[in-house]
Design a protein around this motif. Structure first.
Motif, PDB file in Angstrom:
ATOM      1  N   MET A 263       1.102  -1.097   0.378  1.00  0.00           N
ATOM      2  CA  MET A 263       0.287   0.341   0.165  1.00  0.00           C
ATOM      3  C   MET A 263       0.773   1.338   0.201  1.00  0.00           C
ATOM      4  O   MET A 263       1.013   2.663  -0.581  1.00  0.00           O
ATOM      5  CB  MET A 263      -0.894   0.270   1.417  1.00  0.00           C
ATOM      6  N   VAL A 264       2.065   1.472   0.553  1.00  0.00           N
ATOM      7  CA  VAL A 264       2.955   2.606   0.910  1.00  0.00           C
ATOM      8  C   VAL A 264       3.713   2.245  -0.812  1.00  0.00           C
ATOM      9  O   VAL A 264       3.746   3.378  -0.791  1.00  0.00           O
ATOM     10  CB  VAL A 264       4.136   2.078   1.994  1.00  0.00           C
ATOM     11  N   ALA A 265       3.932   1.451  -0.298  1.00  0.00           N
ATOM     12  CA  ALA A 265       5.114   1.329  -2.104  1.00  0.00           C
ATOM     13  C   ALA A 265       4.240   1.895  -3.816  1.00  0.00           C
ATOM     14  O   ALA A 265       4.404   2.660  -4.594  1.00  0.00           O
ATOM     15  CB  ALA A 265       6.129   0.006  -2.791  1.00  0.00           C
ATOM     16  N   ASP A 266       3.427   1.393  -3.596  1.00  0.00           N
ATOM     17  CA  ASP A 266       2.289   1.872  -4.537  1.00  0.00           C
ATOM     18  C   ASP A 266       1.303   3.425  -4.306  1.00  0.00           C
ATOM     19  O   ASP A 266       1.750   4.158  -5.534  1.00  0.00           O
ATOM     20  CB  ASP A 266       0.590   1.360  -4.351  1.00  0.00           C
ATOM     21  N   HIS A 267       2.401   4.183  -3.185  1.00  0.00           N
ATOM     22  CA  HIS A 267       1.104   6.030  -3.637  1.00  0.00           C
ATOM     23  C   HIS A 267       2.539   7.203  -2.924  1.00  0.00           C
ATOM     24  O   HIS A 267       2.491   7.470  -3.483  1.00  0.00           O
ATOM     25  CB  HIS A 267       0.159   5.796  -1.734  1.00  0.00           C
TER      26      HIS A 267
ATOM     27  N   GLY B 161      12.412  -9.456   8.550  1.00  0.00           N
ATOM     28  CA  GLY B 161      13.061  -7.930   6.871  1.00  0.00           C
ATOM     29  C   GLY B 161      11.932  -8.357   6.314  1.00  0.00           C
ATOM     30  O   GLY B 161      12.068  -9.566   5.141  1.00  0.00           O
ATOM     31  N   TYR B 162      11.520  -7.226   5.852  1.00  0.00           N
ATOM     32  CA  TYR B 162      11.165  -7.077   4.226  1.00  0.00           C
ATOM     33  C   TYR B 162      11.619  -5.383   3.793  1.00  0.00           C
ATOM     34  O   TYR B 162      11.098  -4.668   4.793  1.00  0.00           O
ATOM     35  CB  TYR B 162       9.509  -6.721   4.907  1.00  0.00           C
ATOM     36  N   ASP B 163      11.412  -5.722   2.917  1.00  0.00           N
ATOM     37  CA  ASP B 163      12.268  -4.046   2.548  1.00  0.00           C
ATOM     38  C   ASP B 163      10.389  -3.316   1.450  1.00  0.00           C
ATOM     39  O   ASP B 163      11.044  -4.301  -0.129  1.00  0.00           O
ATOM     40  CB  ASP B 163      13.198  -4.754   0.800  1.00  0.00           C
ATOM     41  N   PRO B 164      10.320  -2.497   1.770  1.00  0.00           N
ATOM     42  CA  PRO B 164       8.694  -1.860   0.896  1.00  0.00           C
ATOM     43  C   PRO B 164       8.794  -1.027  -0.078  1.00  0.00           C
ATOM     44  O   PRO B 164       8.736  -1.396  -0.885  1.00  0.00           O
ATOM     45  CB  PRO B 164       8.343  -1.331   2.536  1.00  0.00           C
ATOM     46  N   THR B 165      10.068  -0.776   0.056  1.00  0.00           N
ATOM     47  CA  THR B 165      10.457   0.027  -0.919  1.00  0.00           C
ATOM     48  C   THR B 165      11.292  -0.453  -2.945  1.00  0.00           C
ATOM     49  O   THR B 165      10.155  -0.639  -3.830  1.00  0.00           O
ATOM     50  CB  THR B 165      12.355   1.034  -1.572  1.00  0.00           C
ATOM     51  N   ASN B 166      11.872  -1.980  -2.299  1.00  0.00           N
ATOM     52  CA  ASN B 166      12.076  -3.005  -3.847  1.00  0.00           C
ATOM     53  C   ASN B 166      10.400  -4.293  -3.581  1.00  0.00           C
ATOM     54  O   ASN B 166      10.818  -4.940  -3.911  1.00  0.00           O
ATOM     55  CB  ASN B 166      13.369  -3.451  -3.635  1.00  0.00           C
TER      56      ASN B 166
END
Length: 280
Positions: free
Chosen positions: A147-151, A230-235
């Protein structure tokens, strides 16, 4: 498959006039963890001066130094050799009730509360709650990250180190720091303890051996779902052997790569370069 990465992180600070003195802290030494081993690490300072190191409250290695003579420039070079490994498989997610019980009775509470950088507007929290409705903690982390990366489009230079997460959401653009802050703030608001992680990401997953490539510092999150994951929301990927952890905390303020104070006239922003070389 493991890999070995040599990382050279250089920061140059130039003053408008020679600084009379400066006092500095550097967080650029990768951690040794189950998923990565730091084989060698050095922090070099020019002008030359003695350094010391210690572990801060959040478990990050800090290099400190003072310069007590006038200096027009300050060069900090952190060089490390790190062996990284792929992540283990995901554990079965605990129930939300189990997460809540453990948060209330452990240090996880420190990663469940908002900070000034990660405080989220109520309307945005409700939007995240709707996106995660009926999902377990692992699924929630991915849904909120998406949701964050989409916006928020990743646009280098679109924000600064002092930008609040909510500001990046409003303008729909930011850097990895903003995306990590937004993800962490929303996951905490939904009841999932989340750490902000500072480190490095090799820009080429199939990097050629012994060929230096330009990169940069990176930020992502670790959420607690029975264990830290760990999760990389940017990628939009799970953290893997391309990621190198340097520090973890509540937000950027806990893991700032370089900070300090000096006596003198302010200069421009620091010049930062990061070079990666895959050696194995």
């Amino acid at each position: 498959m493991t890999r070995r990465l040599r990382i050279r992180h250089t920061t140059k600070v130039s003053y408008a006039q020679a600084a009379v003195s400066s006092h500095n802290e550097v967080r650029m030494t990768p951690l040794t963890l189950p998923s990565q081993t730091t084989l060698d690490a050095r922090v070099l300072v020019n002008p030359s001066t003695p350094t010391w190191s210690y572990w801060d409250y959040w478990g990050t290695q800090v290099t400190g130094f003072d310069l007590m003579e006038p200096h027009g420039d300050l060069m900090i070079t952190a060089v490390s050799l790190v062996e990284t490994a792929p992540p283990e498989g995901l554990r079965a997610a605990p129930t939300w009730a189990e997460v809540a019980e453990l948060v209330a009775n452990s240090r996880l509470l420190e990663y469940a509360a908002p900070t000034s950088r990660t405080t989220m507007p109520d309307a945005l929290v409700e939007r995240a709650r709707a996106a995660a409705a009926g999902l377990d903690p692992h699924e929630t982390a991915v849904a909120v990250s998406s949701m964050v990366a989409d916006h928020v489009r990743y646009i280098p230079g679109s924000t600064g180190v002092n930008t609040a997460a909510a500001e990046a959401w409003e303008q729909g653009a930011g850097v990895c720091q903003d995306i990590a802050h937004l993800t962490a703030g929303l996951l905490r608001a939904l009841g999932l303890p989340t750490r902000y992680v500072s480190g490095y990401l090799h820009p080429e997953r199939d990097a050629e051996l012994h060929r230096p490539v330009e990169g940069q510092s990176h930020a992502w999150v670790e959420y607690w779902a029975g264990d830290w994951t760990g999760y990389d929301p940017t990628n939009r990927v799970r953290v893997d052997e391309s990621h190198v952890v340097v520090g973890r905390g509540r937000d950027y303020d806990d893991v700032t790569p370089h900070k300090g104070v000096y006596r003198g006239v302010a200069g421009g922003p620091p010049e930062v370069t990061v070079e990666f070389t895959r050696v194995a």
